[in-house]
Design a protein around this motif. Structure first.
Motif, mmCIF file in Angstrom:
data_model
loop_
_atom_site.group_PDB
_atom_site.id
_atom_site.type_symbol
_atom_site.label_atom_id
_atom_site.label_comp_id
_atom_site.label_asym_id
_atom_site.label_seq_id
_atom_site.Cartn_x
_atom_site.Cartn_y
_atom_site.Cartn_z
ATOM 1 N N ALA A 167 0.835 -1.205 0.000
ATOM 2 C CA ALA A 167 0.000 0.000 0.000
ATOM 3 C C ALA A 167 0.872 1.258 0.000
ATOM 4 C CB ALA A 167 -0.943 -0.011 1.203
ATOM 5 N N ASP A 168 1.924 1.246 0.812
ATOM 6 C CA ASP A 168 2.808 2.412 0.863
ATOM 7 C C ASP A 168 3.504 2.634 -0.477
ATOM 8 O OD1 ASP A 168 2.162 2.869 3.486
ATOM 9 O OD2 ASP A 168 3.874 1.767 4.302
ATOM 10 N N GLY A 169 3.956 1.524 -1.105
ATOM 11 C CA GLY A 169 4.637 1.644 -2.391
ATOM 12 C C GLY A 169 3.731 2.201 -3.470
ATOM 13 N N LEU A 170 2.509 1.706 -3.541
ATOM 14 C CA LEU A 170 1.575 2.208 -4.544
ATOM 15 C C LEU A 170 1.153 3.643 -4.254
ATOM 16 C CD1 LEU A 170 -0.692 -0.910 -5.148
ATOM 17 C CD2 LEU A 170 0.982 0.072 -6.705
ATOM 18 N N ALA A 171 1.049 3.986 -2.963
ATOM 19 C CA ALA A 171 0.710 5.368 -2.608
ATOM 20 C C ALA A 171 1.814 6.318 -3.040
ATOM 21 C CB ALA A 171 0.463 5.471 -1.109
ATOM 22 N N ASP A 172 3.079 5.914 -2.815
ATOM 23 C CA ASP A 172 4.198 6.759 -3.257
ATOM 24 C C ASP A 172 4.227 6.889 -4.777
ATOM 25 O OD1 ASP A 172 4.952 7.045 -0.629
ATOM 26 O OD2 ASP A 172 6.427 5.429 -0.686
ATOM 27 N N TRP A 173 3.919 5.783 -5.468
ATOM 28 C CA TRP A 173 3.893 5.819 -6.931
ATOM 29 C C TRP A 173 2.802 6.773 -7.423
ATOM 30 C CZ3 TRP A 173 -0.173 3.993 -10.102
ATOM 31 C CH2 TRP A 173 0.115 3.985 -11.474
ATOM 32 N N ALA A 174 1.620 6.734 -6.787
ATOM 33 C CA ALA A 174 0.525 7.614 -7.196
ATOM 34 C C ALA A 174 0.875 9.077 -6.955
ATOM 35 C CB ALA A 174 -0.748 7.241 -6.431
ATOM 36 N N VAL A 175 1.532 9.344 -5.821
ATOM 37 C CA VAL A 175 1.936 10.721 -5.524
ATOM 38 C C VAL A 175 2.988 11.189 -6.525
ATOM 39 C CG1 VAL A 175 3.091 12.196 -3.838
ATOM 40 C CG2 VAL A 175 1.325 10.582 -3.100
ATOM 41 N N GLY A 176 3.860 10.279 -6.947
ATOM 42 C CA GLY A 176 4.869 10.635 -7.942
ATOM 43 C C GLY A 176 4.261 11.068 -9.265
ATOM 44 N N LEU A 177 3.111 10.511 -9.615
ATOM 45 C CA LEU A 177 2.425 10.911 -10.841
ATOM 46 C C LEU A 177 1.747 12.269 -10.705
ATOM 47 C CD1 LEU A 177 0.727 7.518 -11.852
ATOM 48 C CD2 LEU A 177 2.834 8.511 -12.762
ATOM 49 N N ALA A 178 1.581 12.717 -9.462
ATOM 50 C CA ALA A 178 0.870 13.974 -9.214
ATOM 51 C C ALA A 178 1.796 15.004 -8.572
ATOM 52 C CB ALA A 178 -0.340 13.716 -8.331
ATOM 53 N N GLU A 179 3.046 15.045 -9.014
ATOM 54 C CA GLU A 179 4.015 15.972 -8.414
ATOM 55 C C GLU A 179 3.615 17.423 -8.596
ATOM 56 O OE1 GLU A 179 7.780 15.078 -10.055
ATOM 57 O OE2 GLU A 179 8.119 13.304 -8.802
ATOM 58 N N ASP A 180 2.925 17.742 -9.698
ATOM 59 C CA ASP A 180 2.556 19.132 -9.990
ATOM 60 C C ASP A 180 1.263 19.553 -9.291
ATOM 61 O OD1 ASP A 180 4.772 19.228 -11.630
ATOM 62 O OD2 ASP A 180 3.638 18.658 -13.431
ATOM 63 N N TRP A 181 0.622 18.641 -8.571
ATOM 64 C CA TRP A 181 -0.622 18.977 -7.893
ATOM 65 C C TRP A 181 -0.320 19.777 -6.627
ATOM 66 C CZ3 TRP A 181 -4.556 14.323 -7.855
ATOM 67 C CH2 TRP A 181 -4.728 13.863 -9.182
ATOM 68 N N PRO A 182 -1.294 20.560 -6.176
ATOM 69 C CA PRO A 182 -1.123 21.244 -4.877
ATOM 70 C C PRO A 182 -0.926 20.236 -3.745
ATOM 71 C CG PRO A 182 -2.977 22.163 -6.100
ATOM 72 C CD PRO A 182 -2.539 20.941 -6.854
ATOM 73 N N GLY A 183 -0.249 20.663 -2.687
ATOM 74 C CA GLY A 183 0.098 19.771 -1.593
ATOM 75 C C GLY A 183 -1.100 19.066 -0.980
ATOM 76 N N ILE A 184 -2.217 19.780 -0.793
ATOM 77 C CA ILE A 184 -3.381 19.184 -0.154
ATOM 78 C C ILE A 184 -3.978 18.081 -1.013
ATOM 79 C CG2 ILE A 184 -4.935 20.919 -1.151
ATOM 80 C CD1 ILE A 184 -5.233 19.235 2.321
ATOM 81 N N LEU A 185 -3.922 18.246 -2.348
ATOM 82 C CA LEU A 185 -4.448 17.225 -3.242
ATOM 83 C C LEU A 185 -3.541 15.995 -3.269
ATOM 84 C CD1 LEU A 185 -5.781 19.330 -6.269
ATOM 85 C CD2 LEU A 185 -7.064 18.304 -4.376
ATOM 86 N N ARG A 186 -2.213 16.240 -3.225
ATOM 87 C CA ARG A 186 -1.292 15.093 -3.177
ATOM 88 C C ARG A 186 -1.500 14.304 -1.886
ATOM 89 N NH1 ARG A 186 2.710 18.753 -4.653
ATOM 90 N NH2 ARG A 186 3.768 18.431 -2.657
#
Length: 208
Positions: free
Chosen positions: A1-20
């Motif tokens: 779960a942690d690995g997939l969560a980090d991967w998803a956040v990596g795809l959304a690097e340009d998103w605002p912090g609250i959305l990430r």
């Protein structure tokens, strides 16, 4: 779960912090919740499959203590009976899984979904657990056909559902070591339940 969560956040690097943060939390807790749900669904079937040889011995020991009603020569062998419990558990689990997929669209209809969930949880699960629990006793007495088991239990559906529903509540207690005692207790209770049914010759269970 942690690995997939980090991967998803990596795809959304340009998103605002609250959305990430919201995305990471949703993925992590969503996957964790799904894992717990999957474990909760599989723990009882896996326990029955692994423990089938011992549950058969438990049922047969209980039958001997209460007094045998069938000739030993008509009784299926221990390995055959254990295999029956395993295959019956796998079959019923697959039926429930595919039945759940059919019900998924209904669960999104407001109002109806609560009623459907209640019916499935109480009636279907209670009947299925009752069917599985009474199975070794019937098989021990020479009733080996699955449809014969289903017909036998269906004719006594309300006592079976009541017994199965109480069994589901006991088995749902979230403490895994407790199942070492509760699952054998359910099968012993099924032997006693069968003895309380109006007695007719077991061969009648194989009739249409």
């Amino acid at each position: 779960a942690d690995g997939l969560a980090d991967w998803a956040v990596g795809l959304a690097e340009d998103w605002p912090g609250i959305l990430r943060w919201a995305l990471e939390t949703t993925v992590r807790w969503g996957l964790t919740g799904f894992a717990y749900m999957l474990i909760g669904f599989l723990v009882i079937p896996l326990t029955l499959i692994v423990g089938a040889p011992f549950l058969v011995l438990t049922v047969r020991r209980m039958e001997r203590r209460l007094g045998e009603v069938t000739d030993r020569r008509d009784r299926p062998g221990w390995l055959r009976a254990s295999g029956f419990v395993m295959s019956q558990t796998i079959l019923v689990t697959l039926v429930i899984a595919f039945g759940g997929l059919v019900l998924v669209p209904i669960l999104f209809i407001p109002g109806i979904n609560v009623l459907v969930a209640l019916i499935v949880a109480v009636l279907v699960n209670g009947f299925v657990i009752g069917l599985l629990a009474v199975g070794p006793t019937l098989h021990h007495r020479g009733v080996g056909e699955r449809l014969a088991h289903l017909r036998y239990v269906w004719r006594r559906r309300w006592p079976t559902i009541g017994f199965g529903t109480m069994s589901v509540l006991v088995l749902s207690i979230p403490f895994s070591p407790l199942r070492w005692f509760t699952i054998p207790a359910v099968f012993i209770g099924a032997v006693l339940l069968h003895r309380k049914f109006p007695h007719e010759h077991e061969a009648r269970a194989q009739l249409p």
